[in-house]
Design an enzyme around this catalytic site. Structure first.
Site, PDB file in Angstrom:
ATOM      1  CG  ASN A  73       3.091  13.030 -19.366  1.00 25.78           C
ATOM      2  OD1 ASN A  73       3.027  11.857 -18.977  1.00 25.78           O
ATOM      3  ND2 ASN A  73       2.377  13.998 -18.818  1.00 25.78           N
ATOM      4  N   GLY A  75       4.394   6.797 -16.648  1.00 26.47           N
ATOM      5  CA  GLY A  75       4.990   5.817 -17.557  1.00 26.47           C
ATOM      6  C   GLY A  75       6.490   5.743 -17.324  1.00 26.47           C
ATOM      7  CG  ASP A  98       0.685  16.541 -20.792  1.00 29.77           C
ATOM      8  OD1 ASP A  98      -0.497  16.190 -20.918  1.00 29.77           O
ATOM      9  OD2 ASP A  98       1.187  16.905 -19.719  1.00 29.77           O
ATOM     10  CG  LEU A 136      -4.563   2.431 -22.071  1.00 31.74           C
ATOM     11  CD1 LEU A 136      -5.380   2.380 -23.350  1.00 31.74           C
ATOM     12  CD2 LEU A 136      -3.585   1.262 -22.032  1.00 31.74           C
ATOM     13  CE1 TYR A 140      -7.641   7.228 -13.210  1.00 27.25           C
ATOM     14  CE2 TYR A 140      -9.250   5.969 -11.959  1.00 27.25           C
ATOM     15  CZ  TYR A 140      -8.296   6.034 -12.958  1.00 27.25           C
ATOM     16  OH  TYR A 140      -8.006   4.920 -13.707  1.00 27.25           O
ATOM     17  CE  LYS A 144      -9.127   7.109 -16.521  1.00 27.78           C
ATOM     18  NZ  LYS A 144      -8.487   6.680 -17.767  1.00 27.78           N
ATOM     19  NE  ARG A 203      -3.898   0.769  -8.467  1.00 25.99           N
ATOM     20  CZ  ARG A 203      -4.853   0.814  -9.380  1.00 25.99           C
ATOM     21  NH1 ARG A 203      -4.561   0.637 -10.632  1.00 25.99           N
ATOM     22  NH2 ARG A 203      -6.092   1.021  -9.032  1.00 25.99           N
TER      23      ARG A 203
HETATM   24  N1  UDP Z   1      -4.903  -0.781   0.146  1.00 30.86           N
HETATM   25  C1  UDP Z   1      -4.357  -1.319   1.304  1.00 30.86           C
HETATM   26  N2  UDP Z   1      -3.019  -1.190   1.498  1.00 30.86           N
HETATM   27  C2  UDP Z   1      -2.190  -0.584   0.601  1.00 30.86           C
HETATM   28  C3  UDP Z   1      -2.756  -0.040  -0.582  1.00 30.86           C
HETATM   29  C4  UDP Z   1      -4.112  -0.157  -0.779  1.00 30.86           C
HETATM   30  O1  UDP Z   1      -5.066  -1.900   2.137  1.00 30.86           O
HETATM   31  O2  UDP Z   1      -0.988  -0.528   0.864  1.00 30.86           O
HETATM   32  C5  UDP Z   1      -6.362  -0.941  -0.093  1.00 30.86           C
HETATM   33  C6  UDP Z   1      -7.079   0.335  -0.524  1.00 30.86           C
HETATM   34  O3  UDP Z   1      -7.527   1.068   0.602  1.00 30.86           O
HETATM   35  C7  UDP Z   1      -8.236  -0.239  -1.324  1.00 30.86           C
HETATM   36  C8  UDP Z   1      -7.656  -1.499  -1.951  1.00 30.86           C
HETATM   37  O4  UDP Z   1      -6.514  -1.828  -1.169  1.00 30.86           O
HETATM   38  O5  UDP Z   1      -9.304  -0.615  -0.489  1.00 30.86           O
HETATM   39  C9  UDP Z   1      -7.252  -1.321  -3.401  1.00 30.86           C
HETATM   40  O6  UDP Z   1      -6.416  -0.192  -3.485  1.00 30.86           O
HETATM   41  P1  UDP Z   1      -5.676   0.224  -4.819  1.00 30.86           P
HETATM   42  O7  UDP Z   1      -5.068   1.555  -4.578  1.00 30.86           O
HETATM   43  O8  UDP Z   1      -4.804  -0.873  -5.285  1.00 30.86           O
HETATM   44  O9  UDP Z   1      -6.846   0.319  -5.917  1.00 30.86           O
HETATM   45  P2  UDP Z   1      -8.230   1.140  -5.974  1.00 30.86           P
HETATM   46  O10 UDP Z   1      -8.584   1.652  -4.598  1.00 30.86           O
HETATM   47  O11 UDP Z   1      -8.005   2.228  -6.935  1.00 30.86           O
HETATM   48  O12 UDP Z   1      -9.188   0.108  -6.426  1.00 30.86           O
END
Ligand code: UDP
Length: 317
Positions: A37, A41, A63, A79, A151, A155, A192
């Site tokens: 959707n 993506g 969706d 996914l 989330y 999941k 991320r």
């Molecule tokens: N993180 C960070 N700076 C950023 C984004 C994320 O330090 O700009 C940290 C976040 O707090 C976490 C880790 O990196 O401890 C991984 O975050 P991400 O969102 O990539 O994945 P997830 O938390 O879902 O594993």
């Protein structure tokens, strides 16, 4: 090329992992239906695939919460769900609905056609893990009412539904728990850590380090993740998982920042930001089960996976 060719549905096939998986399946000679959707993506992930494999790729903008796709398929990879915290927290109610209703609809579709159905679950089902490394037998430590719950619990309920369909109705299920996949085609805006740090380093902006940077993650290169998903789908029906798919190489977020600074030659400083609520402190997969049941092990360590990922972001800029 594996034969005979199969009809395969990939929900979320325009996303980061979904488009890598779609490409892999097309390369193997299969007919692939992508449902997406475009919540997270992106069209540009699919365009090159249309150019190369147009006749075997069908896209449907749908969706999974209201899935009407009903064509006969042999396999389904589910996914469809935003996976980065800023994305899945933007509309948390929609995230929970996507996890639950998406799972429900793909299970019903699989039942209709006798298809195998694979759920892309997540290491987030372990929450702020009290067992380290995390093996599949660990039930997790998840806050059921925090900002990540939409989330994590979404999941988890999807897994629950998969196993009930299997036990009660004989569904041919597979459940993979994915640990922090990264690589080319990541959404530059998904917030991320890998995408943020690389983009910040390339732009000579401060790297936003949340907390003190001692929290750990285990990053798995996308091609390894995809190989694992396909190997899981190919297992006999009596193997359902859940099975961890991740790279056991564990790094602090500060170490990741330092690696990215070194590889990009950037002089960006670190900028400290508050640690988000319920951010897991450690995460590393125990992959004994994947090694044994799938004969799968990740081949690309972080030092090898980061350079092509950096190249991809450089080209975007
Ligand atoms: N993180 C960070 N700076 C950023 C984004 C994320 O330090 O700009 C940290 C976040 O707090 C976490 C880790 O990196 O401890 C991984 O975050 P991400 O969102 O990539 O994945 P997830 O938390 O879902 O594993």
């Amino acid at each position: 090329m594996s034969s005979p060719s199969k009809r395969i549905l990939v929900t979320g096939g325009a996303g980061f992992l979904g488009s890598h998986l779609t490409e892999h399946l097309l390369r193997e000679g299969h007919k692939v239906y992508v449902v997406d959707n475009f919540w997270t993506g992106r069209r540009e992930n699919l365009l090159p695939l249309f150019l190369r494999y147009g006749d075997r790729l069908t896209f449907l903008r749908e969706d999974v919460r209201t899935l009407s796709f009903s064509r006969p398929v042999d396999e389904i990879y589910n996914l469809a769900c935003p996976a980065s915290p800023p994305h899945y927290q933007r509309d948390p109610i929609a995230t929970t609905q996507t996890c639950f209703l998406g799972a429900m609809h793909v299970l019903e579709l699989a039942e209709k056609w006798g298809a195998k159905v694979l759920q892309a679950s997540t290491s987030e089902v372990y929450g702020d893990a009290l067992q380290h490394p995390q093996s599949e037998g660990y039930w997790g430590n998840v806050n059921p009412r925090g900002p990540r719950s939409c989330y994590d619990e979404g999941k988890r309920v999807a897994e629950s539904l998969f196993f009930d369909f299997h036990r009660r109705r004989g569904a041919r299920i597979k459940v993979a728990r994915l640990f922090n996949a990264y690589g080319p085609q990541m959404d530059p805006l998904d917030g991320r850590v890998v995408s943020n740090f690389i983009l910040q380093a390339l732009r000579q902006e401060p790297l936003t380090l949340y907390g003190d940077g001692t929290q750990t993650r285990s990053f798995c290169y996308c091609q390894d993740t995809i190989r694992g998903l396909v190997a899981l789908m190919d297992t006999p029906d009596d193997f359902t998982g859940p099975v961890n798919l991740g790279n056991p190489g564990e790094f602090t977020i500060r170490e990741l920042a330092e690696k990215i600074l070194a590889l990009t030659g950037s002089r960006s400083p670190l900028a400290h930001r508050p640690l988000p609520t319920d951010d897991p402190r450690v995460r590393r997969p125990d992959i004994s089960l994947a090694r044994m049941a799938l004969h799968w092990t990740p081949a690309i360590p972080l030092d090898q996976g980061l350079p092509p990922t950096i190249q991809y972001f450089k080209a975007l800029l």
